[in-house]
Design a protein around this motif. Structure first.
Motif, PDB file in Angstrom:
ATOM      1  N   GLU A 298       0.765  -1.267   0.043  1.00  0.00           N
ATOM      2  CA  GLU A 298      -0.061  -0.074  -0.030  1.00  0.00           C
ATOM      3  C   GLU A 298       0.938   1.142  -0.167  1.00  0.00           C
ATOM      4  O   GLU A 298       1.803   1.358   0.782  1.00  0.00           O
ATOM      5  CB  GLU A 298      -0.930  -0.017   1.222  1.00  0.00           C
ATOM      6  N   TRP A 299       0.348   2.316  -0.975  1.00  0.00           N
ATOM      7  CA  TRP A 299       1.341   3.212  -1.031  1.00  0.00           C
ATOM      8  C   TRP A 299       0.771   4.459  -0.038  1.00  0.00           C
ATOM      9  O   TRP A 299      -0.282   4.705  -0.039  1.00  0.00           O
ATOM     10  CB  TRP A 299       1.269   4.125  -2.396  1.00  0.00           C
ATOM     11  N   ARG A 300       1.525   4.666   1.088  1.00  0.00           N
ATOM     12  CA  ARG A 300       0.852   5.770   1.951  1.00  0.00           C
ATOM     13  C   ARG A 300       2.180   6.148   2.756  1.00  0.00           C
ATOM     14  O   ARG A 300       3.349   5.624   2.924  1.00  0.00           O
ATOM     15  CB  ARG A 300       0.031   5.159   2.968  1.00  0.00           C
ATOM     16  N   THR A 301       2.180   7.600   3.341  1.00  0.00           N
ATOM     17  CA  THR A 301       3.033   8.179   4.238  1.00  0.00           C
ATOM     18  C   THR A 301       2.157   8.812   5.507  1.00  0.00           C
ATOM     19  O   THR A 301       0.815   9.016   5.216  1.00  0.00           O
ATOM     20  CB  THR A 301       3.732   8.969   3.379  1.00  0.00           C
ATOM     21  N   GLY A 302       2.867   9.056   6.290  1.00  0.00           N
ATOM     22  CA  GLY A 302       2.313   9.778   7.401  1.00  0.00           C
ATOM     23  C   GLY A 302       1.746  11.250   7.137  1.00  0.00           C
ATOM     24  O   GLY A 302       0.497  11.517   7.679  1.00  0.00           O
ATOM     25  N   SER A 303       2.427  11.893   6.274  1.00  0.00           N
ATOM     26  CA  SER A 303       1.996  13.344   6.046  1.00  0.00           C
ATOM     27  C   SER A 303       0.907  13.228   4.963  1.00  0.00           C
ATOM     28  O   SER A 303      -0.173  13.937   5.223  1.00  0.00           O
ATOM     29  CB  SER A 303       3.064  13.850   5.148  1.00  0.00           C
ATOM     30  N   THR A 304       0.868  12.201   4.047  1.00  0.00           N
ATOM     31  CA  THR A 304      -0.289  12.174   3.099  1.00  0.00           C
ATOM     32  C   THR A 304      -1.597  11.731   3.844  1.00  0.00           C
ATOM     33  O   THR A 304      -2.711  12.104   3.702  1.00  0.00           O
ATOM     34  CB  THR A 304      -0.071  11.319   1.789  1.00  0.00           C
ATOM     35  N   ASP A 305      -1.440  10.701   5.035  1.00  0.00           N
ATOM     36  CA  ASP A 305      -2.467  10.322   5.671  1.00  0.00           C
ATOM     37  C   ASP A 305      -3.028  11.666   6.312  1.00  0.00           C
ATOM     38  O   ASP A 305      -4.239  11.764   6.532  1.00  0.00           O
ATOM     39  CB  ASP A 305      -2.206   9.297   6.764  1.00  0.00           C
ATOM     40  N   LYS A 306      -2.197  12.447   6.985  1.00  0.00           N
ATOM     41  CA  LYS A 306      -2.672  13.555   7.656  1.00  0.00           C
ATOM     42  C   LYS A 306      -3.319  14.606   6.861  1.00  0.00           C
ATOM     43  O   LYS A 306      -4.393  14.996   6.998  1.00  0.00           O
ATOM     44  CB  LYS A 306      -1.339  14.049   8.493  1.00  0.00           C
TER      45      LYS A 306
END
Length: 422
Positions: A298-306
């Motif tokens: 899964e493509w995800r980062t903490g900043s994009t989640d926020k």
């Protein structure tokens, strides 16, 4: 030796423009950009007196008109909402500050090199970004050097330390990522279109080394740099000449050296990733999305989640949608997203004018430079992508272009210039 010292000093001057900082030797209200703008303004006045007239780009007058209109709309937004948040009410003044600083930088380049064209300007901007990446790693790994920098430079470094973020001298967070991205695009355009560069193996290797180093370390400083990496790579694929039925030797040479340089940078990065704990952590941060994609699917980062879960905040009434709330600063709405912050501040009316400002500048230079026309189209697109992540202003790069010889003098003689004589 003296000339080398002058090159270094000019590089520092360019860095103070591209990455403004406060210095302990300056008054608290001043930073290096303001000092450059003041000196640049005085220099422009002196040169105008010497020439007994003022030369002004006609295109610049259009930009000034749009910026003035935007400032007025922002003032109306604050007035209607009874606020004193003049963050963009003074945008016209900010524009002239960038122009003054840009004039100073370009005149200094012209004084040392005899010209200030796209190639020379890009070389200096690339060198500055490369050095900033090196400074960021040095500050992170050498406490003595960090203390030396922090004792003379005022740039909010306490916040960077608290968030455990890399920083150079004025280069930090998304602001640095935006500037890195623009320069990566310019390097790619230079490699694709400048015949003098393509004939020089040393120039190709140097620019490729800077490109991949800034792409790597720049993402450690700010993941916004990935926008410039993607834009620069896509530009190279389309215009390097490597993907045509008939491949020219210059394109083949560029492709070979690009492959060698990329392999070298990846090899060094992999070695440091496996042997240095700090570098390991920075790489994991820089390319978090890629690591998550490989490790979790899964493509995800903490900043994009926020961003996706917390920061898409829109007006809740018609008035705010139209003219905004007159509030931009103090992080009142708890969002970094440019689209949200601009619309919440000055509504769709103000945001539309602000968008037009950057579209206008990009189209103006697209028409002035056939060779780099597509680069300016990409720059317009990147402006709108940046606003998904941060509320930012990239006029600083257009201010430089308004002072570049080939963009000022392109066309027939004084075409595009307004002459005001005494």
């Amino acid at each position: 030796m003296i000339r080398i010292i002058l090159y270094i000093l000019l590089g520092i001057l360019t860095s103070f423009y591209l990455f403004p900082v406060g210095l302990t030797i300056l008054p608290d209200a001043f930073n290096t950009k303001m000092v450059l703008a003041l000196v640049g303004g005085l220099l422009f006045g002196y040169n105008s007196l010497q020439e007994r007239g003022i030369s002004v780009q006609m295109g610049l007058l259009g930009a000034v008109g749009i910026a003035l209109f935007f400032s007025i709309v922002c003032y109306i937004a604050t007035d209607l909402n009874n606020t004193a948040d003049y963050a963009y009410v003074t945008y016209l003044g900010s524009m002239f500050t960038w122009l003054g600083g840009a004039y100073m930088v370009c005149m200094a380049i012209k004084g040392l090199h005899g010209r200030c064209n796209f190639r020379v300007l890009t070389n200096y901007l690339a060198a500055v970004c490369f050095v900033q990446c090196g400074l960021a790693l040095l500050i992170d790994n050498h406490e003595g050097f960090q203390l030396l920098v922090d004792s003379y430079v005022q740039q909010g470094q306490a916040f960077y330390e608290d968030k455990d973020r890399l920083y150079g001298i004025g280069a930090a967070l998304d602001t640095a990522g935006v500037r890195f991205s623009i320069v990566l695009l310019m390097i790619s355009a230079l490699l694709c279109h400048d015949e003098q560069v393509r004939k020089s193996t040393s120039a190709i290797v140097a620019l490729l080394l800077v490109f991949f180093t800034v792409a790597l370390v720049g993402n450690m400083i700010s993941r916004t740099t990935i926008i410039g990496l993607a834009g620069g790579m896509l530009y190279a694929i389309l215009f390097s000449g490597l993907f045509r039925f008939e491949i020219r030797f210059s394109a083949l040479k560029l492709g070979i050296w690009a492959t060698i340089t990329l392999v070298l940078v990846v090899a060094i990065g992999t070695f440091l990733y496996r042997t240095n704990d700090d570098f390991y952590g920075h790489i994991r941060f820089a390319f978090e999305g890629f690591f998550n994609l490989v490790e979790t699917g899964e493509w995800r980062t903490g900043s994009t989640d926020k961003l996706n879960n917390e920061m898409w905040i829109w007006p809740e009434d018609t008035k705010t949608w139209i003219i905004g709330s007159g509030i931009f600063g103090s992080f009142v709405y708890a969002t970094d997203i440019g689209y949200c912050r601009f619309i919440l501040y000055c509504g769709l009316v103000g945001f539309s004018i602000f968008s037009l400002f950057f579209v206008y500048n990009g189209l103006f230079f697209m028409n002035r430079s056939g060779k780099y026309a597509t680069m300016f189209v990409v720059l317009i697109v990147m402006s709108f992508i940046f606003w998904v992540k941060i509320a930012t202003d990239i006029f600083l790069i257009y201010a430089l272009f308004y002072c570049v010889d080939e963009f000022v003098s392109s066309g027939n003689n004084d075409d595009g210039l307004l002459m005001i004589n005494d």
